[in-house]
Design a protein around this motif. Structure first.
Motif, PDB file in Angstrom:
ATOM      1  N   ARG B 325      46.965  46.889  35.889  1.00 15.52           N
ATOM      2  CA  ARG B 325      45.514  46.791  35.766  1.00 15.52           C
ATOM      3  C   ARG B 325      44.853  46.763  37.160  1.00 15.52           C
ATOM      4  O   ARG B 325      43.839  47.419  37.391  1.00 15.52           O
ATOM      5  CB  ARG B 325      45.161  45.505  35.002  1.00 15.52           C
ATOM      6  N   THR B 342      33.805  47.763  35.359  1.00 14.81           N
ATOM      7  CA  THR B 342      33.474  46.337  35.468  1.00 14.81           C
ATOM      8  C   THR B 342      34.668  45.546  36.008  1.00 14.81           C
ATOM      9  O   THR B 342      34.505  44.454  36.556  1.00 14.81           O
ATOM     10  CB  THR B 342      33.081  45.756  34.102  1.00 14.81           C
ATOM     11  N   LEU B 343      35.863  46.111  35.856  1.00 12.64           N
ATOM     12  CA  LEU B 343      37.061  45.426  36.360  1.00 12.64           C
ATOM     13  C   LEU B 343      36.964  45.158  37.861  1.00 12.64           C
ATOM     14  O   LEU B 343      37.505  44.177  38.362  1.00 12.64           O
ATOM     15  CB  LEU B 343      38.307  46.279  36.097  1.00 12.64           C
ATOM     16  N   ASN B 344      36.293  46.074  38.561  1.00 13.04           N
ATOM     17  CA  ASN B 344      36.199  45.906  40.009  1.00 13.04           C
ATOM     18  C   ASN B 344      35.471  44.628  40.394  1.00 13.04           C
ATOM     19  O   ASN B 344      35.703  44.070  41.466  1.00 13.04           O
ATOM     20  CB  ASN B 344      35.515  47.120  40.639  1.00 13.04           C
ATOM     21  N   GLU B 345      34.558  44.196  39.514  1.00 13.11           N
ATOM     22  CA  GLU B 345      33.862  42.940  39.802  1.00 13.11           C
ATOM     23  C   GLU B 345      34.732  41.744  39.423  1.00 13.11           C
ATOM     24  O   GLU B 345      34.661  40.692  40.040  1.00 13.11           O
ATOM     25  CB  GLU B 345      32.550  42.876  39.016  1.00 13.11           C
ATOM     26  N   ASP B 346      35.521  41.934  38.375  1.00 16.26           N
ATOM     27  CA  ASP B 346      36.366  40.821  37.924  1.00 16.26           C
ATOM     28  C   ASP B 346      37.573  40.617  38.835  1.00 16.26           C
ATOM     29  O   ASP B 346      37.974  39.493  39.108  1.00 16.26           O
ATOM     30  CB  ASP B 346      36.860  41.087  36.500  1.00 16.26           C
ATOM     31  N   LEU B 347      38.148  41.736  39.253  1.00 18.43           N
ATOM     32  CA  LEU B 347      39.412  41.655  39.991  1.00 18.43           C
ATOM     33  C   LEU B 347      39.155  41.806  41.482  1.00 18.43           C
ATOM     34  O   LEU B 347      39.563  42.774  42.106  1.00 18.43           O
ATOM     35  CB  LEU B 347      40.378  42.733  39.494  1.00 18.43           C
ATOM     36  N   GLU B 348      38.479  40.850  42.062  1.00 16.29           N
ATOM     37  CA  GLU B 348      38.171  40.966  43.485  1.00 16.29           C
ATOM     38  C   GLU B 348      39.013  40.038  44.348  1.00 16.29           C
ATOM     39  O   GLU B 348      38.924  40.079  45.568  1.00 16.29           O
ATOM     40  CB  GLU B 348      36.688  40.693  43.721  1.00 16.29           C
ATOM     41  N   TYR B 352      46.607  36.442  42.752  1.00 10.62           N
ATOM     42  CA  TYR B 352      46.472  35.926  41.391  1.00 10.62           C
ATOM     43  C   TYR B 352      47.749  35.187  41.003  1.00 10.62           C
ATOM     44  O   TYR B 352      48.852  35.635  41.313  1.00 10.62           O
ATOM     45  CB  TYR B 352      46.234  37.075  40.398  1.00 10.62           C
ATOM     46  N   ARG B 379      47.323  31.849  31.675  1.00 11.90           N
ATOM     47  CA  ARG B 379      46.031  32.283  32.176  1.00 11.90           C
ATOM     48  C   ARG B 379      46.196  32.769  33.615  1.00 11.90           C
ATOM     49  O   ARG B 379      47.035  32.248  34.350  1.00 11.90           O
ATOM     50  CB  ARG B 379      45.023  31.125  32.212  1.00 11.90           C
ATOM     51  N   TRP B 380      45.370  33.735  33.986  1.00 10.49           N
ATOM     52  CA  TRP B 380      45.392  34.193  35.371  1.00 10.49           C
ATOM     53  C   TRP B 380      44.384  33.404  36.198  1.00 10.49           C
ATOM     54  O   TRP B 380      43.282  33.123  35.727  1.00 10.49           O
ATOM     55  CB  TRP B 380      45.050  35.686  35.441  1.00 10.49           C
ATOM     56  N   TYR B 381      44.792  33.066  37.403  1.00  9.64           N
ATOM     57  CA  TYR B 381      43.896  32.383  38.328  1.00  9.64           C
ATOM     58  C   TYR B 381      43.786  33.204  39.613  1.00  9.64           C
ATOM     59  O   TYR B 381      44.790  33.450  40.283  1.00  9.64           O
ATOM     60  CB  TYR B 381      44.422  30.977  38.661  1.00  9.64           C
TER      61      TYR B 381
END
Lengths: 145, 414
Positions: B325, B342-348, B352, B379-381
């Motif tokens: 991902r 939108t992933l680009n904003e989530d996965l910055e 992790y 969960r991912w952090y």
């Protein structure tokens, strides 16, 4: 290679500040790129070390004792032990030179310097000489240094 | 309606039964077109393979071709029939196929598998496959994690791969690997190439078989032109080689690894101008899973036993999927019209962390329960990190300057 050559040049400068008898050969990428050093122990014994640098700094560089031929307290060759936790040595070279275990590759970082590597080898040599005098494994002395 | 309009029904009730012709599945019209004019010799294993006792014949993609099938632009009846030829495929406006059975050419029903764009039809609206088919991803390390990452990226529509591994598929790999017992003993690179081509027969797959640390000069040139690099190896030295290349060439790199007994793991995104792998981990990083005894023994003592640690495929999978991902997010960066943008904003984040179960370093975490707060497994952090000012990879000049400073002779007072 050019970046690595620059780094090796600086590493050599730093090494010579503390270990005058060292040089890095084949810095331009020759087949035997490596650090050659003559190290004096506290007892005055002189050891010649060779440290191939082909995979430096990505991997912890191996350090071999080229001269003299190292023997254990019981007279056996250190290289015949292979890799040993008790003596803190790793697999010997193809030519039978024992390899000092300094930084475990798992904990190695590419920012670590050859100066620090040689410093740990210097400590190993002192522990080795204690082993020759008393017979306990090198591991025993290293934990007290 | 008169009797002349009625078809003749051969109910097979008289004489010898006619040969029943098989059907042919032709994968990729475009790909097959490349075969035009290739001669054949019967008996060689390869291009035409039967499945389900001849129920379906599959003509495989050019990358896997042998020379068993005659592909022609004219029908077999118009050509001199050779004894050795058992199947003809004609490609013109349409694809037709004949097989030689019972002394005559029988036309087969042909299903032309749709073009790669249509293969990924169900991705439409999220990612147009045309946007990814020219994207190239290098995957270094094709173990349980790397193989899964490759498998998901090809299914997302990525069209070009560089596959790197030095090992062969062994029995103990099979339980967690994308490839199965059929691929036992094969190079992982080649088995995975076949796996990728089975999903996208026109994918461009290059392979490198060797050690990327000791053979760095041979390895690095093949990374040229890659849009992202995935480091799915099990040792830091290879990660450092990838990391340095990624930073120096401005290519994003994604790293993933499982911790001891796959109790959890992490995923790392090295982006241009962001912190690199070396910035994130000082002292080598967390204790990792020993994925194979042979790889560990190089730096282990012979008088201390090294064994590969257990770890479930389902514990490796979340880490591999997340890495896939992250890779996808890097490949689609700037394609703001895509739904997945939108992933680009989530996965910055650069790093992790994931816990599979409350074990090892996750033993102090709270039970999953129902609360969204606190550190919990499954969960991912994401964690923020900064470039280290003395990083030897990101800031080589600053690093060398600090070394030079230490190398200068100190003033000594007599």
């Amino acid at each position: 290679m050019s970046d690595k050559r620059v780094r090796l040049g600086v590493e050599e400068q730093l090494l010579r500040k503390y270990f005058p008898s060292v040089r890095i050969q084949d810095k331009d990428g020759g087949p035997n790129l490596g650090l050659v050093g003559r190290i004096h122990s506290n007892s005055g014994t002189v050891y010649t070390l060779f440290c191939p640098l082909q995979e430096f700094p990505e991997r912890s560089p191996p350090v071999y004792v080229i001269d003299p031929k190292l023997r254990c307290y019981d007279g056996k060759l250190v290289s015949d032990l292979g890799s040993s936790n008790a003596m803190h040595v790793l697999a010997p070279s193809d030519h039978g030179h024992p390899q000092i275990c300094h930084y475990n590759d798992r904990y190695w970082e590419s920012k670590l310097t050859l100066y620090k590597v040689l410093l740990k080898c210097r400590i190993w040599l002192e522990a080795y000489e204690c082993h020759l005098r008393e017979g306990k494994p090198v591991d025993h002395y290293l934990s007290h240094m | 309606m008169n009797d002349d309009d009625l078809p003749y029904v051969d109910f097979g009730s008289s004489g010898a039964p006619k040969a029943v012709c098989t059907s042919a599945l032709v994968i990729g019209h475009e790909a097959l077109a490349l075969w035009r004019g290739v001669a054949s010799r019967e008996g060689q294993a390869g291009a035409a393979t039967s499945h389900d006792d001849g129920d379906v014949w599959m003509l495989e993609s050019p990358a896997q071709r042998s020379e068993q099938v005659w592909v022609s632009s004219v029908s077999p009846k118009e050509r001199e029939v050779r004894d050795s030829i058992t199947r003809w495929v004609q490609i013109d406006a349409q694809v037709r196929s004949w097989c030689w059975m019972g002394g005559e050419w029988l036309e087969e029903s042909v299903v032309v598998a749709p073009s790669p764009d249509a293969v990924f039809d169900r991705n439409r609206g999220l990612i147009e496959s045309s946007r990814l088919k020219e994207k190239c991803v290098a995957i270094v390390g094709l173990g349980s994690g790397g193989s899964m990452i490759a498998s998901h990226l090809v299914r997302a529509g990525v069209g070009r791969f560089v596959l790197v591994d030095r090992d062969r598929l062994e029995v103990h790999n099979v339980g967690r690997h994308v490839c199965g017992l059929d691929d036992l003993g094969r190079r992982k690179t080649r088995a995975m190439r076949d796996h990728i081509l089975s999903r996208n027969p026109v994918a461009d797959v290059r392979i490198f078989e060797g050690d990327i640390v000791t053979e760095r000069d041979r390895f690095l040139p093949i990374l040229e032109g890659c849009d992202a690099i995935v480091g799915a190896t099990d040792n830091n030295a290879s990660r450092r080689v990838i990391n340095r290349y990624a930073v120096e060439n401005g290519v994003p790199a994604i790293f993933g690894r499982a911790y001891v007994r796959a109790c959890g793991g992490d995923a790392i995104a090295v982006r241009p101008n962001g912190p690199c792998y070396n910035c994130l981990f000082q002292g080598g990083g967390p204790e990792e899973e020993v994925s194979s005894a042979s790889s560990e023994q190089a730096s282990a003592y012979a008088d201390v036993e090294v064994v590969a640690e257990p770890g479930l495929a389902m514990d490796v999978a979340p880490i591999a999927l997340f890495c896939a991902r992250l890779t996808l997010a890097e490949l689609t960066r700037g394609m703001d019209d895509l739904s997945i943008a939108t992933l680009n904003e989530d996965l910055e984040a650069a790093l992790y962390l994931w816990g599979n179960r409350r074990d090892g370093q996750f033993s102090g975490w709270k039970p999953l329960g129902f609360s969204p707060s606190g550190l919990r497994v499954q969960r991912w952090y994401g964690m923020r990190a900064a470039v280290r000012p003395d990083c030897d990879v990101c800031r080589p000049e600053a690093f060398l300057a600090s070394l030079r400073e230490r190398a200068e002779p100190q003033d000594t007072n007599p």
